[in-house]
Design a protein around this motif. Sequence first.
Motif, PDB file in Angstrom:
ATOM      1  N   GLU A   1       0.809  -1.213   0.000  1.00 44.24           N
ATOM      2  CA  GLU A   1       0.000   0.000   0.000  1.00 44.24           C
ATOM      3  C   GLU A   1       0.845   1.267   0.000  1.00 44.24           C
ATOM      4  O   GLU A   1       0.484   2.260  -0.625  1.00 44.24           O
ATOM      5  CB  GLU A   1      -0.930   0.004   1.215  1.00 44.24           C
ATOM      6  CG  GLU A   1      -1.938  -1.113   1.162  1.00 44.24           C
ATOM      7  CD  GLU A   1      -2.857  -1.064   2.355  1.00 44.24           C
ATOM      8  OE1 GLU A   1      -2.644  -0.167   3.211  1.00 44.24           O
ATOM      9  OE2 GLU A   1      -3.774  -1.864   2.433  1.00 44.24           O
TER      10      GLU A   1
ATOM     11  N   GLU B   1     -11.827   0.872  13.788  1.00 40.29           N
ATOM     12  CA  GLU B   1     -12.237  -0.251  12.944  1.00 40.29           C
ATOM     13  C   GLU B   1     -11.814  -1.599  13.526  1.00 40.29           C
ATOM     14  O   GLU B   1     -12.373  -2.634  13.153  1.00 40.29           O
ATOM     15  CB  GLU B   1     -11.641  -0.100  11.536  1.00 40.29           C
ATOM     16  CG  GLU B   1     -12.226   1.030  10.717  1.00 40.29           C
ATOM     17  CD  GLU B   1     -11.610   2.379  11.055  1.00 40.29           C
ATOM     18  OE1 GLU B   1     -12.133   3.406  10.586  1.00 40.29           O
ATOM     19  OE2 GLU B   1     -10.591   2.403  11.799  1.00 40.29           O
TER      20      GLU B   1
ATOM     21  N   LEU C   1     -13.602   1.428  -4.620  1.00 34.27           N
ATOM     22  CA  LEU C   1     -13.500   0.195  -3.857  1.00 34.27           C
ATOM     23  C   LEU C   1     -14.741  -0.654  -4.092  1.00 34.27           C
ATOM     24  O   LEU C   1     -15.846  -0.135  -4.258  1.00 34.27           O
ATOM     25  CB  LEU C   1     -13.370   0.495  -2.354  1.00 34.27           C
ATOM     26  CG  LEU C   1     -12.152   1.300  -1.896  1.00 34.27           C
ATOM     27  CD1 LEU C   1     -12.289   1.635  -0.410  1.00 34.27           C
ATOM     28  CD2 LEU C   1     -10.854   0.544  -2.146  1.00 34.27           C
TER      29      LEU C   1
ATOM     30  N   GLU D   1     -14.080  -4.774  -0.395  1.00 35.25           N
ATOM     31  CA  GLU D   1     -12.944  -3.964   0.034  1.00 35.25           C
ATOM     32  C   GLU D   1     -13.370  -2.899   1.038  1.00 35.25           C
ATOM     33  O   GLU D   1     -12.650  -2.608   2.001  1.00 35.25           O
ATOM     34  CB  GLU D   1     -12.289  -3.308  -1.183  1.00 35.25           C
ATOM     35  CG  GLU D   1     -11.550  -4.298  -2.081  1.00 35.25           C
ATOM     36  CD  GLU D   1     -11.109  -3.680  -3.396  1.00 35.25           C
ATOM     37  OE1 GLU D   1     -10.180  -4.208  -4.008  1.00 35.25           O
ATOM     38  OE2 GLU D   1     -11.707  -2.666  -3.816  1.00 35.25           O
TER      39      GLU D   1
ATOM     40  N   THR E   1     -13.888  -4.694   4.332  1.00 35.52           N
ATOM     41  CA  THR E   1     -12.613  -5.107   4.920  1.00 35.52           C
ATOM     42  C   THR E   1     -11.879  -3.926   5.542  1.00 35.52           C
ATOM     43  O   THR E   1     -11.294  -4.036   6.618  1.00 35.52           O
ATOM     44  CB  THR E   1     -11.728  -5.759   3.844  1.00 35.52           C
ATOM     45  OG1 THR E   1     -12.403  -6.903   3.312  1.00 35.52           O
ATOM     46  CG2 THR E   1     -10.395  -6.182   4.435  1.00 35.52           C
ATOM     47  N   THR E   2     -11.931  -2.785   4.872  1.00 38.03           N
ATOM     48  CA  THR E   2     -11.200  -1.605   5.342  1.00 38.03           C
ATOM     49  C   THR E   2     -11.894  -0.921   6.509  1.00 38.03           C
ATOM     50  O   THR E   2     -11.258  -0.563   7.503  1.00 38.03           O
ATOM     51  CB  THR E   2     -11.031  -0.601   4.194  1.00 38.03           C
ATOM     52  OG1 THR E   2     -10.377  -1.244   3.101  1.00 38.03           O
ATOM     53  CG2 THR E   2     -10.208   0.604   4.644  1.00 38.03           C
ATOM     54  N   TYR E   3     -13.196  -0.732   6.389  1.00 35.46           N
ATOM     55  CA  TYR E   3     -13.927   0.089   7.358  1.00 35.46           C
ATOM     56  C   TYR E   3     -14.835  -0.718   8.296  1.00 35.46           C
ATOM     57  O   TYR E   3     -15.458  -0.129   9.183  1.00 35.46           O
ATOM     58  CB  TYR E   3     -14.786   1.126   6.618  1.00 35.46           C
ATOM     59  CG  TYR E   3     -13.981   2.086   5.788  1.00 35.46           C
ATOM     60  CD1 TYR E   3     -13.284   3.131   6.370  1.00 35.46           C
ATOM     61  CD2 TYR E   3     -13.899   1.943   4.398  1.00 35.46           C
ATOM     62  CE1 TYR E   3     -12.537   4.015   5.614  1.00 35.46           C
ATOM     63  CE2 TYR E   3     -13.160   2.828   3.628  1.00 35.46           C
ATOM     64  CZ  TYR E   3     -12.481   3.851   4.242  1.00 35.46           C
ATOM     65  OH  TYR E   3     -11.743   4.718   3.478  1.00 35.46           O
TER      66      TYR E   3
ATOM     67  N   SER F   1      -1.200   7.976   7.939  1.00 33.11           N
ATOM     68  CA  SER F   1      -2.023   6.982   7.250  1.00 33.11           C
ATOM     69  C   SER F   1      -2.028   7.273   5.755  1.00 33.11           C
ATOM     70  O   SER F   1      -1.747   8.399   5.321  1.00 33.11           O
ATOM     71  CB  SER F   1      -3.452   7.002   7.799  1.00 33.11           C
ATOM     72  OG  SER F   1      -4.080   8.227   7.508  1.00 33.11           O
TER      73      SER F   1
ATOM     74  N   SER G   1      -4.420   7.607   3.581  1.00 37.02           N
ATOM     75  CA  SER G   1      -5.364   8.630   3.111  1.00 37.02           C
ATOM     76  C   SER G   1      -4.885  10.034   3.474  1.00 37.02           C
ATOM     77  O   SER G   1      -4.950  10.964   2.661  1.00 37.02           O
ATOM     78  CB  SER G   1      -6.750   8.373   3.695  1.00 37.02           C
ATOM     79  OG  SER G   1      -6.717   8.409   5.107  1.00 37.02           O
TER      80      SER G   1
END
Length: 1029
Positions: free
Chosen positions: A51, A276, A358, A362, A365-367, A532, A534
């Motif tokens: 990433e 999360e 996304l 996805e 999975t992320t949030y 991060s 983002s």
Amino acid sequence: MAENEWLNGYLEAILDVGSERNGSRQKKPISSNTFKHNNMEEILRLEIHKEKLFSPTKYFVEEVVNSFDESDLHRTWIKVVATRNSRERNNRLENMCWRIWHLTRKKKQIAWDDAQKLVKRRVELEKGRFDAAEDLSELSEGEKEKGDINTSESHHVISRINSDTQIWSDEDKPSQLYIVLISMHGLVRGENMELGRDSDTGGQVKYVVELARALANMKGVHRVDLLTRQITSPDVDSSYGEPIEMLSCPSDAFGCCGAYIIRIPCGPRDKYIPKESLWPYIPEFVDGALSHIVNMARAIGEQVNAGKAVWPYVIHGHYADAGEVAALLSGTLNVPMVLTGHSLGRNKFEQLLKQGRLTKGEINTTYKIMRRTEAEELGLDTAEMVITSTRQEIDEQWGLYDGFDIQLERKLRVRRRRGVSCLGRYMPRMVVIPPGMDFSNINAQDSLEGDGDLKSLIGAAKSQKRPIPHIWSEIMRFFVNPHKPMILALSRPDPKKNVTTLLRAFGECQALRELANLTLILGNRDDIDDMSSSSSAVLTTVIKLIDKYNLYGQVAYPKHHKQPEVPDIYRLAAKTKGVFINPALVEPFGLTLIEAAAYGLPIVATKNGGPVDIVKALHNGLLIDPHDQKAIEDALLKLVADKNLWLECRKNGLKNIHCFSWPEHCRNYLSHVQHCRNRHPANCLEVMKPAPEEPMSESLRDVEDLSLKFSIDVDFKANGEMDMARRQHELVEILSRKANSINKSIVSYSPGRRKVLYVVATDCYNSNGSPTETLSLTVKNIMQVARSRSSQIGLLFLTGLCLQETKEVVNSCPTNLEDFDALICSSGSEIYYPWKDLGLDDDYEAHIEYRWPGENIKSAVMRLGKIEEGSEHDIAQCPSASSFQCYSYSIKPGAKVRKVNDLRQRLRMRGFRCNVVYTHAASRLNVTPLFASRSQALRYLSVRWGVDLSSMVVFVGEKGDTDYESLLVGLHKTVILKRSVEYASEKLLHNEDSFKTDEIVPLESTNICAAEGYEPQDISAALEKLGVM
């Protein structure tokens, strides 16, 4: 053809990158066949998981998949096939083109399937709301008569909701209130808040801290506790590891204890966990919070209520995670719950889907969106009231949820006012209360007009009357001309805050650049690479745009600022006659807009969300479409260039800002809380005080003081002349005779005696759903281990069986019913005490009865439980296992029925609030009240008996009923008995769109241990590992 040239270029680039990377990893040449089967997937897989590194392969593949139609890919493939030769490169290009073409088609199919599921859900939602509305649309003649004549009688069942809420005043109000606020995630402290440090530490942290302080300053409020997670990680300041922090000093004038931050440990002690990843640790937080609240209720009761516990006036959860905590605490203590969402999962999910970056998987999975959404739905199930900042949040965000429909809520409210039955339906009340603001640090000079001249402040040192704030120097050093009006944006470096669009608007508008400076306060940073993904992406884009438009000397973007310096930032913008802007894509409320208005700054704000209501109330700015760059330019230019408009907006903001003060907010808040308590049943929960060790005869003399209420028929005289001493003597003799008649000693158990409780919760059934011999052996072995360790170990039976089935299982063991301290039957809906002649706990029955639909849900479950192609005989009522608090249904072998989440969803859509549990190896469905469950029953007994949850050991199998997962987590110890359960109900637990087990149960826990079997030696070995008596 031009597009195909671009496409061919991308494909060639992918091939080149793949060759280079593959060559660096291996020295042997690879064949075409090997590449065709392995290389493409390997490159894509490796690059997607890196990433933080720029991936050319990923970039080019995304460009192909997202930018070109599958027909273009197909044409390119045909062209490659037609022109191919024996060269290896052409063969590889052909194969890669074919694979990416299929990848594009698959992406389209996934998007289509997701869209179809969304449409199907919305259709089902509308159908559920239509069914509920149809049931409630007409009042029967009997209901009309009841509503017209017997309204007063219904008042005793459930209090009506009046349309005119009384405003909280100093006269005629409850006093000595104990209020509990919960904000679980982020870094929470009272001073020097690190707002913007990460996405979890933002406006919500400031809001809850200031709300706690403001409520503690209200007359009638005795104490306010703000519960959050304790963090002892070396990555954060040590203050976040302090168990208690005082927010406001006790007030002698009001008899107030003040406000406090209480930090509850949960999860790994040495890690700062993002929100999360907190979901598996919520039960631990609930148990820790419950212990604190019970202790505090006792302490306050000793101080102000003659020793009787003072339970919280309200439990208020903030955000989805704290909403779930508040819901479980509310159900355990039977006190009203209030929910504030702050940011909602369903809304975020739809926004992310629309962006198309996304996939649904996805995003989840992320949030952890599905887990978050279920927590929000549980909050709606339990909450008496949901506080929102704006009407838009009600109409456009909460309206997306299964558990809320504004039209149905209004119908139910009307029926309650008329005293008419709501047919088992319930909807929480939505109330708009804008957040408050602390104006104590705003002095009179901030409100004066004509103070925009900075010359006297930043001129020669000898002319300065006082030193300028440090943050002013940090900002002004960026500017060539710091006297120009300042456009100020203050937010986290989050993509949804839309700062890059603002920067483009500023960079492309020459008039705006000549007229004003731009200041971007985007949290705190040391190294962008350490942030991060983002946040670093946003900041990198900002720096690139500044360079692109050559905005050096016109844009400030300081690396650091402290929370106490934020008022100085607003003051600087106001003194330059500047403007504050919030261009977020969606803003739930916009607290910074109120802060800016309090310092005399006109505002420009997004039209999506709370700013609409703020601008309507303050009349101090303009609304813009955050996607329209030209609209942003025009609004800013209009306010900066037109000084009369700027002055008018400033005046209006300062004049109307009182609407958002904390005292005003708290008056509205307490008024609505008092209003919603009118329909909530009174809390009758009593905490048993621990009894000292004493002989049995002494214990029986004080049996009434222990509130055991033995159901024994004493032959008193008809005229009731027996004195107390004689009555106690007769009671002792009768109990002794009864014990002798069954050839056993009297059970010497009373609440508070037990040091440890062993809880048998293994769901042992055969393929037909009948209890197996293993269950009897497990009970026998656990009891044998308990007796060999201590006489102070109590035993509970926790099961999905009904009472009659439970008795049959116990009678098949070499034990007696009286050996158990409690039998918790029917999936946690009933508690029986063998030492009280198998008496039912009436208090628990009343405790869980609230919102139970009762008879109204019987037929609905059979109709909604089977899937469309299923038979009408797949689900049938099971009267022999049913009771008033649990409706049981038999599931036909091989029947097609809905899984737990699907069935609960359809019940919510119709306004029914309850629990559904598949048990007996999926051959039976138990429907119980919302507040009834096996895990909640343990919490209830923990409070009633004064036994700490950490002193309980729950024995389960490797699988079980569909509520099995809730028994694995919390502060209690869990022993998993291997090979004790052969058939279970897990196939009806999760569907493909629901959250997974690892979002409920932590992957590693020191409270969970597996035993190699269910023999006594296996059980003892597991207990030794857990360090249990």
